[in-house]
Write a protein that holds these residues in place. Structure first.
Motif, mmCIF file in Angstrom:
data_model
loop_
_atom_site.group_PDB
_atom_site.id
_atom_site.type_symbol
_atom_site.label_atom_id
_atom_site.label_comp_id
_atom_site.label_asym_id
_atom_site.label_seq_id
_atom_site.Cartn_x
_atom_site.Cartn_y
_atom_site.Cartn_z
ATOM 1 N N THR A 129 65.288 82.490 37.970
ATOM 2 C CA THR A 129 64.774 81.391 38.781
ATOM 3 C C THR A 129 64.235 81.925 40.096
ATOM 4 O O THR A 129 64.255 83.124 40.345
ATOM 5 C CB THR A 129 65.894 80.387 39.129
ATOM 6 O OG1 THR A 129 66.797 81.028 40.023
ATOM 7 C CG2 THR A 129 66.627 79.908 37.913
ATOM 8 N N GLY A 130 63.786 80.995 40.937
ATOM 9 C CA GLY A 130 63.343 81.363 42.277
ATOM 10 C C GLY A 130 64.538 81.506 43.202
ATOM 11 O O GLY A 130 65.689 81.396 42.782
ATOM 12 N N CYS A 131 64.223 81.706 44.480
ATOM 13 C CA CYS A 131 65.244 82.058 45.483
ATOM 14 C C CYS A 131 66.329 81.005 45.625
ATOM 15 O O CYS A 131 66.073 79.824 45.745
ATOM 16 C CB CYS A 131 64.559 82.253 46.820
ATOM 17 S SG CYS A 131 65.673 82.696 48.145
ATOM 18 N N LEU A 132 67.577 81.452 45.643
ATOM 19 C CA LEU A 132 68.726 80.580 45.848
ATOM 20 C C LEU A 132 69.107 80.500 47.327
ATOM 21 O O LEU A 132 69.862 79.639 47.724
ATOM 22 C CB LEU A 132 69.920 81.091 45.037
ATOM 23 C CG LEU A 132 69.764 80.996 43.513
ATOM 24 C CD1 LEU A 132 70.779 81.881 42.816
ATOM 25 C CD2 LEU A 132 69.933 79.563 43.045
ATOM 26 N N GLY A 133 68.652 81.419 48.135
ATOM 27 C CA GLY A 133 68.875 81.323 49.577
ATOM 28 C C GLY A 133 69.601 82.475 50.247
ATOM 29 O O GLY A 133 69.092 83.039 51.195
ATOM 30 N N PRO A 134 70.811 82.840 49.800
ATOM 31 C CA PRO A 134 71.547 83.872 50.547
ATOM 32 C C PRO A 134 71.018 85.280 50.279
ATOM 33 O O PRO A 134 71.645 86.079 49.587
ATOM 34 C CB PRO A 134 72.995 83.715 50.053
ATOM 35 C CG PRO A 134 72.932 82.911 48.818
ATOM 36 C CD PRO A 134 71.577 82.333 48.651
ATOM 37 N N CYS A 135 69.849 85.575 50.874
ATOM 38 C CA CYS A 135 69.105 86.773 50.508
ATOM 39 C C CYS A 135 69.837 88.080 50.802
ATOM 40 O O CYS A 135 69.625 89.079 50.138
ATOM 41 C CB CYS A 135 67.774 86.789 51.236
ATOM 42 S SG CYS A 135 66.803 85.324 50.907
ATOM 43 N N ASN A 144 75.531 85.880 60.001
ATOM 44 C CA ASN A 144 76.255 86.190 58.761
ATOM 45 C C ASN A 144 75.460 85.875 57.500
ATOM 46 O O ASN A 144 75.393 86.685 56.583
ATOM 47 C CB ASN A 144 77.589 85.461 58.741
ATOM 48 C CG ASN A 144 78.674 86.268 59.436
ATOM 49 O OD1 ASN A 144 78.723 87.494 59.279
ATOM 50 N ND2 ASN A 144 79.500 85.616 60.217
ATOM 51 N N ASN A 145 74.869 84.668 57.446
ATOM 52 C CA ASN A 145 74.096 84.328 56.248
ATOM 53 C C ASN A 145 72.610 84.474 56.511
ATOM 54 O O ASN A 145 71.947 83.538 56.906
ATOM 55 C CB ASN A 145 74.372 82.878 55.830
ATOM 56 C CG ASN A 145 75.829 82.643 55.499
ATOM 57 O OD1 ASN A 145 76.510 83.527 54.990
ATOM 58 N ND2 ASN A 145 76.322 81.467 55.800
ATOM 59 N N GLU A 146 72.087 85.664 56.282
ATOM 60 C CA GLU A 146 70.645 85.820 56.395
ATOM 61 C C GLU A 146 70.027 85.188 55.163
ATOM 62 O O GLU A 146 70.578 85.309 54.075
ATOM 63 C CB GLU A 146 70.278 87.303 56.403
ATOM 64 C CG GLU A 146 70.508 87.987 57.720
ATOM 65 C CD GLU A 146 70.167 89.459 57.590
ATOM 66 O OE1 GLU A 146 69.025 89.823 57.851
ATOM 67 O OE2 GLU A 146 71.056 90.232 57.211
ATOM 68 N N GLY A 147 68.901 84.533 55.332
ATOM 69 C CA GLY A 147 68.249 83.999 54.136
ATOM 70 C C GLY A 147 67.493 82.723 54.382
ATOM 71 O O GLY A 147 67.119 82.405 55.512
ATOM 72 N N LEU A 148 67.269 81.999 53.293
ATOM 73 C CA LEU A 148 66.367 80.843 53.270
ATOM 74 C C LEU A 148 67.191 79.561 53.222
ATOM 75 O O LEU A 148 68.056 79.410 52.360
ATOM 76 C CB LEU A 148 65.528 80.954 52.000
ATOM 77 C CG LEU A 148 64.442 79.942 51.738
ATOM 78 C CD1 LEU A 148 63.261 80.192 52.654
ATOM 79 C CD2 LEU A 148 63.981 80.034 50.292
ATOM 80 N N ILE A 149 66.901 78.617 54.136
ATOM 81 C CA ILE A 149 67.612 77.345 54.106
ATOM 82 C C ILE A 149 66.633 76.195 54.342
ATOM 83 O O ILE A 149 65.566 76.394 54.917
ATOM 84 C CB ILE A 149 68.710 77.265 55.197
ATOM 85 C CG1 ILE A 149 68.095 77.461 56.592
ATOM 86 C CG2 ILE A 149 69.809 78.280 54.936
ATOM 87 C CD1 ILE A 149 69.007 77.018 57.723
#
Lengths: 161, 546
Positions: free
Chosen positions: B46-52, B362-367
């Motif tokens: 799938t595509g990005c879940l977020g916690p990259c 702490n949580n780098e990524g997509l939100i």
């Protein structure tokens, strides 16, 4: 870019490859950038002779071809090393240790940004954000991106090439 | 259709790919086959879940258990324990990186996920982005069908206007209003352009939207085309975004095969098709008139405005330029209505915003969170706080062209207008968090180096200004600057903000100006030959003891 095609000097056979590329794109408006992408993939850079051929083929002034080729950072008029290392120096990578990664590369290859190793294997450059900030610091070697780097990890990658 | 008792979704976004998700997926498939489970368990990408930063990640449904930082060697245990025996492998489960870390049972129940509201990312991490059937099964192309069979173009423009949707590329201009300018023009040829030239440092949302849900962009563009009377679309995308380009081209082919692009779409007389054009490494091409120059095959130098692209864009024809995230909002707005959309976010900025969190967090990524959420909720809620017990120093909102906000601004609501008042910008949604171990002058120097490199050189204030700003800030980091240099920086910033031709030069001084204002003391220390964090190398002779 595939290594075997790297920095071959254009000869008549290759010029006909350029003509093929032009034919593929010439029915579309504003095709110059796509043509330059394809020609660079062929030689590894944009030789003067190739740019002349593109200008003729697309009926554009050579100055226009040269202007576009020198504007965009992915195009290069000089042959480069077999592996072009682009180190992201934008803020997210900077904060996460890009400076240390740069020192490790410089130490390992004994070159500074903008230089190529004497054996033409590696060229080191800076780049703006690669858009993989979630795994900063990052570098791109040819088309491949590497993330979550440390000085040790980057040395390991360079030695494996 | 086959019935599977479990689905294993492997995040295939670029950050996970760099962590080795392909090998994890291959091993999963091998193990599932080896145990004869392939008719019961479906493995898909799938595509990005977020916690990259925790990739590669996978989610096992129906439970919704997320596993993180997987290596191929971990896969056997998950298949044998979880998929075969129903025992969750605790040691590999995704944990929130908070000080009072509790074991998260399901991804959806984590703080990270709980504060999010997913409209734009509705399908990211849920469907296979290479399957048009899965997109259609999640209401895909229903909005386009509704427009073409039940709505007049003017009504489509009106719904988007009423929704209050504002451009998500950075400027926040009302999308419906933009469409109405082009709809009003009388021209035999109009264009829709999707701006996917994502270059703002710290931003990677468009990349992950395109990788995770390419059809949502195609549908949004086709609806825009119908609304304003355009039959041709261009997606202008960074040449570096290889996977996004592949996914888009694949999705366009599928849409053509099913007649969702081409002529007589949904049996109507509406025709629309899309071409992908890739850039060649120039940040300035994210500016819409520079982007248009680049699509025309020229140097990406901005044009004088007016005329605006809505009236005179590609080859002088009326052109709507919308950001990827803006377009991903269109289909849900058409299906659910303007009032529904206004149920999210604030009155002046309805809807959600996709942010990319980077730096010391702490949580780098997509939100994706509702507009108006506070900086504190993002940093300490969704973001999980700052690692290593260090303090919050500043957040730069809107990428490198945005301003830097110190901790006094943590309770600021994140929307276009509030951030602009604070001297910053919501911009593209990049959020760079910096802890107190970093030097503010050093990071400003990094920002200024970026603009020096990316200025296109067309107008003098930007071409000369970006270089001088960099030189002057460098002088400060070397402990060689005086109060006069600060005055010069302030004056030069004002000149650039008011007289540069395009947004690049106008915004370039933003981080500097906000830092001079909010971190005056730290700049002052450097003038006295002292770097409080010890990052800048100062000449020893300058250090004043005591």
């Amino acid at each position: 870019m595939p290594a075997e095609k790297y920095s071959s000097t254009p000869n008549s056979g290759l010029l006909s490859d350029i003509d093929d590329i032009i034919r593929k794109h010439q029915n579309r408006d504003g095709a110059l950038i796509d043509v330059l992408h394809d020609v660079q993939a062929l030689y590894g850079y944009l030789p003067e002779q190739a740019m002349k051929r593109i200008a003729e083929g697309l009926s554009l002034p050579l100055s226009k071809v040269y202007g576009v080729a020198t504007f965009y950072s992915l195009f290069t008029l000089e042959p480069k090393g077999q592996y072009v290392i682009r180190l992201c120096e934008s803020a997210p990578c900077h904060i996460r240790g890009a400076v240390q990664v740069l020192s490790a590369i410089e130490e390992e290859l004994k070159i500074k940004p903008g230089e190529t190793t004497p054996d033409s294997k590696f060229t080191l450059e800076f780049t703006s954000c690669l858009g993989v900030c979630g795994v900063a610091p990052a570098i791109m070697i040819n088309d491949q991106v590497y993330g979550n780097l440390t000085p040790e990890k980057v040395k390991e990658i360079l030695r494996s090439l | 259709m086959a019935f599977y008792r479990a689905h294993v979704l492997v995040c295939g976004g670029t950050p996970c790919e760099l962590g080795g998700c392909r090998a994890v997926k291959d091993t999963l498939l091998e193990e599932v086959n080896r145990l004869g489970l392939s008719s019961e368990i479906r493995v898909l990408e799938t595509g990005c879940l977020g916690p990259c930063d925790q990739g590669p990640v996978i989610i096992v449904y129906p439970e919704g258990i997320m596993y993180a930082r997987l290596q191929p060697g971990d896969v056997k245990e998950i298949v044998e324990q979880h998929l075969l025996k129903g025992r969750v492998v605790n040691r590999l489960v995704y944990h929130e990186k908070k000080e009072e870390a509790k074991s998260v049972v399901t991804f959806e129940s984590s703080d990270y996920f709980g504060l999010q509201e997913r409209i734009v990312l509705r399908n990211c991490g849920r469907i296979n982005p290479e399957s048009i059937e899965e997109y259609i099964a999640h209401d895909g192309y229903r909005a386009l069908g509704k427009c073409l069979t039940e709505m007049e173009p003017a009504a489509v423009v009106q719904v988007v206007k009423d929704s209050g949707l504002r451009g998500r590329g950075g400027a926040g201009f009302p999308t419906g209003l933009k469409w109405s300018f082009t709809a009003k023009t009388d021209s035999n040829q109009k264009y829709i352009v999707c701006n996917a030239d994502e270059g703002e440092p710290g931003t990677f949302k468009d990349r992950l939207i395109l990788e995770g849900d390419p059809h949502s962009i195609i549908e949004g563009m086709a609806i825009a085309g119908y609304a304003v009377g355009a039959n041709k679309g261009y997606i202008y995308i960074r040449g570096e975004y290889k996977l996004s380009i592949e996914r888009l081209q694949h999705a366009i082919r599928q849409a053509r095969e099913l007649g969702l692009l081409g002529t007589n779409i949904f049996g109507s007389d509406f025709a629309f098709d899309i071409e992908v054009r890739s850039g060649a490494g120039a940040y300035v091409c994210g500016e819409e008139t520079a982007l248009i120059e680049s699509i025309e095959g020229s140097r990406g130098e901005p044009r004088y405005k007016p005329p605006f692209p809505g009236v005179s864009g590609i080859w002088g024809k009326p052109t709507v330029v919308n950001n990827v995230e803006t377009l991903a909002n269109i289909a849900p707005i058409i299906l659910n209505g303007a009032a529904w959309f206004r149920g999210f976010g604030t009155e002046k900025c309805p809807g959600t915003k996709v942010f990319t969190m980077t730096g010391d967090i702490n949580n780098e990524g997509l939100i994706e969170v509702p507009m108006g959420i506070t900086l504190r909720q993002i940093v300490y809620g969704v973001g999980g706080g700052i690692p290593g017990g260090l303090g919050f120093k500043m957040a730069q909102t809107g990428g490198t062209s945005g301003g830097c906000l110190p901790k006094e601004f943590l309770d600021l609501p994140m929307d276009y207008d509030t951030l602009a008042e604070a001297g910053s910008a919501l911009g593209s949604g990049a959020l760079l968090i910096m802890d107190d171990s970093h030097c503010i002058v050093d990071i400003v120097r990094c920002f200024m180096k970026f603009f020096k490199h990316e200025s296109c050189g067309k107008c003098t204030p930007c071409r000369e200004g970006t270089t001088r700003l960099y030189e002057l800030v460098t002088k400060i980091t070397e402990g060689k600057a005086t109060n006069e240099d600060i005055a010069l920086l302030t004056e030069l910033s004002r000149v650039m903000q008011t007289s540069a031709l395009c947004g690049l030069g106008q915004a370039a001084p933003n981080p500097l100006v906000t830092c001079l204002k909010y971190f005056e003391e730290e700049f002052g220390a450097h003038l006295n030959g002292y770097c409080p964090t010890g990052v800048c190398t100062m000449p020893v002779a300058n250090v004043k003891v005591g």
